[in-house]
Write an enzyme that holds these catalytic residues in place. Structure first.
Site, PDB file in Angstrom:
ATOM      1  N   LYS A  14      42.640  46.032  46.151  1.00 59.89           N
ATOM      2  CA  LYS A  14      44.084  46.452  45.877  1.00 59.89           C
ATOM      3  C   LYS A  14      44.255  47.665  46.754  1.00 59.89           C
ATOM      4  O   LYS A  14      45.337  47.625  47.517  1.00 59.89           O
ATOM      5  CB  LYS A  14      44.406  46.942  44.530  1.00 59.89           C
ATOM      6  CG  LYS A  14      43.838  45.664  43.556  1.00 59.89           C
ATOM      7  CD  LYS A  14      44.605  46.082  42.163  1.00 59.89           C
ATOM      8  CE  LYS A  14      43.447  47.394  41.505  1.00 59.89           C
ATOM      9  NZ  LYS A  14      42.282  47.181  41.198  1.00 59.89           N
ATOM     10  N   ARG A  89      48.859  48.349  33.905  1.00 64.01           N
ATOM     11  CA  ARG A  89      47.689  47.628  33.323  1.00 64.01           C
ATOM     12  C   ARG A  89      47.628  47.362  31.974  1.00 64.01           C
ATOM     13  O   ARG A  89      46.805  47.073  31.404  1.00 64.01           O
ATOM     14  CB  ARG A  89      46.706  49.013  33.551  1.00 64.01           C
ATOM     15  CG  ARG A  89      45.529  48.879  34.976  1.00 64.01           C
ATOM     16  CD  ARG A  89      45.144  50.120  34.953  1.00 64.01           C
ATOM     17  NE  ARG A  89      43.645  50.412  35.538  1.00 64.01           N
ATOM     18  CZ  ARG A  89      43.627  51.111  36.911  1.00 64.01           C
ATOM     19  NH1 ARG A  89      44.855  51.094  37.623  1.00 64.01           N
ATOM     20  NH2 ARG A  89      42.439  51.100  37.122  1.00 64.01           N
ATOM     21  N   ARG A 124      31.148  51.668  47.674  1.00 61.55           N
ATOM     22  CA  ARG A 124      32.276  52.146  47.972  1.00 61.55           C
ATOM     23  C   ARG A 124      32.197  53.651  48.243  1.00 61.55           C
ATOM     24  O   ARG A 124      31.652  54.338  47.475  1.00 61.55           O
ATOM     25  CB  ARG A 124      33.353  51.910  46.866  1.00 61.55           C
ATOM     26  CG  ARG A 124      34.979  52.387  47.284  1.00 61.55           C
ATOM     27  CD  ARG A 124      35.963  51.710  46.293  1.00 61.55           C
ATOM     28  NE  ARG A 124      35.847  52.256  44.836  1.00 61.55           N
ATOM     29  CZ  ARG A 124      36.972  52.013  44.069  1.00 61.55           C
ATOM     30  NH1 ARG A 124      37.755  51.247  44.468  1.00 61.55           N
ATOM     31  NH2 ARG A 124      36.779  52.309  42.995  1.00 61.55           N
ATOM     32  N   ARG A 157      33.408  57.801  44.506  1.00 65.01           N
ATOM     33  CA  ARG A 157      34.048  58.243  43.466  1.00 65.01           C
ATOM     34  C   ARG A 157      32.853  58.548  42.002  1.00 65.01           C
ATOM     35  O   ARG A 157      32.269  57.795  41.913  1.00 65.01           O
ATOM     36  CB  ARG A 157      34.929  57.114  42.937  1.00 65.01           C
ATOM     37  CG  ARG A 157      36.499  57.438  43.529  1.00 65.01           C
ATOM     38  CD  ARG A 157      37.300  56.317  43.578  1.00 65.01           C
ATOM     39  NE  ARG A 157      37.467  56.053  42.090  1.00 65.01           N
ATOM     40  CZ  ARG A 157      38.539  55.106  41.778  1.00 65.01           C
ATOM     41  NH1 ARG A 157      38.941  54.301  42.629  1.00 65.01           N
ATOM     42  NH2 ARG A 157      38.525  54.353  40.384  1.00 65.01           N
ATOM     43  N   ARG A 168      34.894  49.529  33.152  1.00 60.51           N
ATOM     44  CA  ARG A 168      36.310  49.019  33.406  1.00 60.51           C
ATOM     45  C   ARG A 168      36.514  47.720  33.627  1.00 60.51           C
ATOM     46  O   ARG A 168      37.579  47.295  33.818  1.00 60.51           O
ATOM     47  CB  ARG A 168      36.522  49.853  35.185  1.00 60.51           C
ATOM     48  CG  ARG A 168      36.631  51.500  34.828  1.00 60.51           C
ATOM     49  CD  ARG A 168      36.076  52.125  35.860  1.00 60.51           C
ATOM     50  NE  ARG A 168      36.630  51.969  37.308  1.00 60.51           N
ATOM     51  CZ  ARG A 168      35.516  52.092  38.367  1.00 60.51           C
ATOM     52  NH1 ARG A 168      34.766  52.508  38.311  1.00 60.51           N
ATOM     53  NH2 ARG A 168      36.220  51.948  39.385  1.00 60.51           N
TER      54      ARG A 168
HETATM   55  P1  AMP Z   1      41.836  53.249  39.784  1.00 62.26           P
HETATM   56  O1  AMP Z   1      41.801  54.203  40.862  1.00 62.26           O
HETATM   57  O2  AMP Z   1      43.166  52.489  39.933  1.00 62.26           O
HETATM   58  O3  AMP Z   1      40.602  52.614  39.478  1.00 62.26           O
HETATM   59  O4  AMP Z   1      42.205  54.349  38.501  1.00 62.26           O
HETATM   60  C1  AMP Z   1      40.803  55.057  38.237  1.00 62.26           C
HETATM   61  C2  AMP Z   1      41.149  55.425  36.743  1.00 62.26           C
HETATM   62  O5  AMP Z   1      42.426  56.237  36.599  1.00 62.26           O
HETATM   63  C3  AMP Z   1      41.078  54.568  35.664  1.00 62.26           C
HETATM   64  O6  AMP Z   1      39.894  54.135  35.396  1.00 62.26           O
HETATM   65  C4  AMP Z   1      41.933  55.207  34.588  1.00 62.26           C
HETATM   66  O7  AMP Z   1      41.124  56.043  33.743  1.00 62.26           O
HETATM   67  C5  AMP Z   1      43.073  55.839  35.177  1.00 62.26           C
HETATM   68  N1  AMP Z   1      44.174  55.180  35.430  1.00 62.26           N
HETATM   69  C6  AMP Z   1      44.816  54.757  36.674  1.00 62.26           C
HETATM   70  N2  AMP Z   1      45.990  53.998  36.526  1.00 62.26           N
HETATM   71  C7  AMP Z   1      46.098  53.832  35.395  1.00 62.26           C
HETATM   72  C8  AMP Z   1      46.984  53.022  34.637  1.00 62.26           C
HETATM   73  N3  AMP Z   1      47.953  52.422  35.013  1.00 62.26           N
HETATM   74  N4  AMP Z   1      46.956  53.416  32.954  1.00 62.26           N
HETATM   75  C9  AMP Z   1      45.830  53.810  32.431  1.00 62.26           C
HETATM   76  N5  AMP Z   1      44.862  54.516  33.141  1.00 62.26           N
HETATM   77  C10 AMP Z   1      44.808  54.439  34.539  1.00 62.26           C
END
Ligand code: AMP
Length: 210
Positions: A14, A89, A124, A157, A168
């Protein structure tokens, strides 16, 4: 004003696709993951709370991420459209988003098999400053650990380890799959094969959007 929602499991690509799409459409990508990480870096009380969730691979509470998102989309650069990476989400987030009006909305689902996702996440590398994405095997920055785009530090990360990745994936299936199904039922979901290089997937997406 147009809004594009990018869906896909962690590691589906994404963020990489969003970067190319942003440049093509001249509108910002809003990644709630980046907003959450910025808050963590800021060392605020909210940031410390967020870290407890992200370290475990769990979602931060809906109301808090909805507030972050609402504030970000009201910024000047998002008034002609924006791309959402990682939001909504959960069904509650989808409902909150529906109250932020747009003229046109397109949901894109990048579909990738689970084993490919895990391998991608384990390889990554991410820029801690601008969020640019690299890969230990296929796409290293030109200078060791320095972002080509902004000069920031490129590293793994903290949540890209096997246990958090599996959590996740589970959270994604439980919380986010129903949201994707909802957009499918609404009839504006474009499903794209997310296998292959970023460029290949992006070309597929442009072809499907044409
Ligand atoms: P990402 O970079 O999108 O993988 O997000 C990293 C982390 O941020 C996720 O594992 C969640 O803990 C938090 N996070 C990001 N976007 C959301 C969302 N829309 N709702 C809840 N937690 C989020």
């Amino acid at each position: 004003m147009k809004r594009i929602l990018l869906f896909g499991a962690p590691g589906a690509g994404k963020g990489s696709v969003a970067g190319l799409l942003s440049a093509r459409m001249s509108c910002p990508t809003i990644s709630t993951g980046d907003l959450v990480r910025a808050e963590i870096r800021g060392g605020t009380e909210t940031g410390r709370l967020f870290q407890q969730y992200t370290d475990r691979g769990e979602l931060v509470p809906d109301q808090m991420v909805i507030e972050l998102l609402s504030k970000r989309v009201s910024a000047a650069d998002a008034q002609h459209g924006y791309i959402l990476d990682g939001f909504p989400r959960t069904p509650a987030q989808a409902e909150a988003l529906s109250s932020l009006p747009v003229d046109e909305e397109l949901a894109v689902y990048l579909k990738v098999p689970e084993e490919t996702l895990v391998n991608r996440l384990l390889a990554r590398l991410t820029c801690s400053q601008c969020g640019a994405i690299y890969n230990r095997n296929t796409r290293l920055p030109k200078m060791d650990r320095i972002c080509d785009r902004c000069g920031g530090e490129v590293s793994e990360r903290i949540d890209d380890h096997e246990e958090s990745i599996r959590t996740r994936m589970r959270v994604y299936l439980r919380e986010t799959q129903p949201v994707i199904d909802y957009y499918q039922r609404k009839g504006h979901l474009l499903t794209i094969d997310g296998n292959g290089s970023v460029e290949t997937v992006f070309e597929r997406l442009l072809g499907a959007m044409a």
